[in-house]
Design a protein around this motif. Sequence first.
Motif, short mmCIF file in Angstrom:
data_model
loop_
_atom_site.label_atom_id
_atom_site.label_comp_id
_atom_site.label_asym_id
_atom_site.label_seq_id
_atom_site.Cartn_x
_atom_site.Cartn_y
_atom_site.Cartn_z
N PHE A 61 8.77 3.19 -0.09
CA PHE A 61 7.36 3.32 -0.47
C PHE A 61 7.11 2.52 -1.74
O PHE A 61 7.65 2.83 -2.81
N HIS A 62 6.29 1.48 -1.62
CA HIS A 62 5.96 0.59 -2.74
C HIS A 62 4.59 0.98 -3.27
O HIS A 62 3.59 0.90 -2.54
N TYR A 63 4.51 1.38 -4.52
CA TYR A 63 3.25 1.80 -5.11
C TYR A 63 2.29 0.61 -5.21
O TYR A 63 2.65 -0.53 -4.90
N ASP A 64 1.06 0.86 -5.62
CA ASP A 64 -0.01 -0.15 -5.61
C ASP A 64 0.37 -1.39 -6.44
O ASP A 64 0.75 -1.29 -7.60
N TYR A 88 0.93 1.48 -1.12
CA TYR A 88 -0.19 2.32 -1.56
C TYR A 88 -1.33 1.42 -2.00
O TYR A 88 -1.11 0.39 -2.65
N VAL A 89 -2.55 1.83 -1.68
CA VAL A 89 -3.74 1.08 -2.10
C VAL A 89 -4.69 2.04 -2.80
O VAL A 89 -5.15 3.02 -2.21
N ILE A 90 -4.98 1.75 -4.06
CA ILE A 90 -5.92 2.55 -4.84
C ILE A 90 -7.24 1.81 -4.99
O ILE A 90 -8.28 2.26 -4.53
N ASP A 91 -7.18 0.65 -5.61
CA ASP A 91 -8.39 -0.08 -6.00
C ASP A 91 -8.72 -1.19 -4.99
O ASP A 91 -8.02 -2.20 -4.91
#
Length: 321
Positions: A61-64, A88-91
Motif C-alpha cells: 500500500f503506497h500512500y498518496d 491512496y488518493v486524497i487531493d
Amino acid sequence: MTEQLKILILIKRFDLSHPKHKIKMDIINAIEEYAQLCYWYEDGDIKDILKEIPFTPDFIFHYDIAWNYALSPNITGLENVNIPKGCYVIDLHWDNKKRIQYFNENKIDLVFSVSKHPFLAVFPQLKNKLRWLPWSINPLIIKDWKEPKSIDYLLLGLVWAEDLKVKPQKGRYQFRDLVLDKMRNLDNFVFHPHPGHNAKENEKLLINEKYAKEINKAKIFFTCGCTDNLGGFAVLKFFEVPGCRSLLLAEPNREINDLGFVDGDNFVACSRDNFYEKAEYYLSNSNERERITNNGYEFIHSQHTNQIRAKQFVQMIQDFL
C-alpha cells in the motif's frame, strides 16, 4: 483462526514533520489491529525494500504521492513485483496526468480514495479499481470532552478573505466564505483561520486534543465540501464536528448523503441563502439542536471511527485477493 494479512505500508512520517496531519497517520495506525503491518519511510527500489523487511507482504500500500511525494516515499520498481499493490488518493486537485502516469507505470491494482463521486468524475476509467475509503475519526481524540458550550457559532479552516495569510484558491469554499463575510462581526461568532499545512507545533496551534476541545465548545459549527465541478467532498470536518458533539450546519453534497448523513436527524443541511436563518433557529431551539447534535455524535462514533475504516480497508484487500 485465519492468519492476518501482511501489508507493507509505504509512507512518510508526516505526522512528525507536519503535526497538523497527525490525524491522517492515526487512520493508518488503526490498521495494525486487523493486519500485520510493516512501514517503510524512505525513497528506494521495491526489490531492495523487500529484502530488508521481516516478511513477504500479501499486499503493498503506497500512500498518496501528491505534491511531489510530500506524504509518501518515491518508490521505484513497483511494476516489477508480482505482489498486489494499491495506492491512496486524497487531493484530486493535484496533477492528474502525473497520477495516471503513476497508476499505469506501476501497474496499480487498487486505488483507495477518500472520495467516490469526485474521484470518478476525474478518473472514470478507474471505476473497477476504486475502493472508497472515506475519512474517519480517532475516538480517543474526537469525542465529547465535556467542555462548556461557550461558543455559539464556530468556523475553522480554509476560507478566502483579503486579510487572511493562508487562504485557498478564491471560490473553492464559497459557503464558508459567505459565512465568514456575514458573521465575522457578531460577538457570538468565532473564527480560527487555517494555520497552513506546514505549521510547526506551538502552544497556539489548534491540533489534536486542543482542536477537538475547541470544536466541543461550539453549539453550532459551519462547514462545506469543496465547491467546484467535482460536486463536493466529505471533508474531515463532516466527521470531526459531530464526533466532538457539536451541531454540524453544512452545505450538503452527494458524498455525505451516501455516507448516512441525514438532514434534520444527525446534521442540518443549509444553503448559501439560508444558513444564517437556520443558525439563528437552532441556536434558539436548544431541544432540537441537542437532539440532532446527540444523534450526530452517536452516528459518527458508531459508523465512522478509524477502527471501522481499518476493518473495511483490510476486508477490501481480502476480497480482492
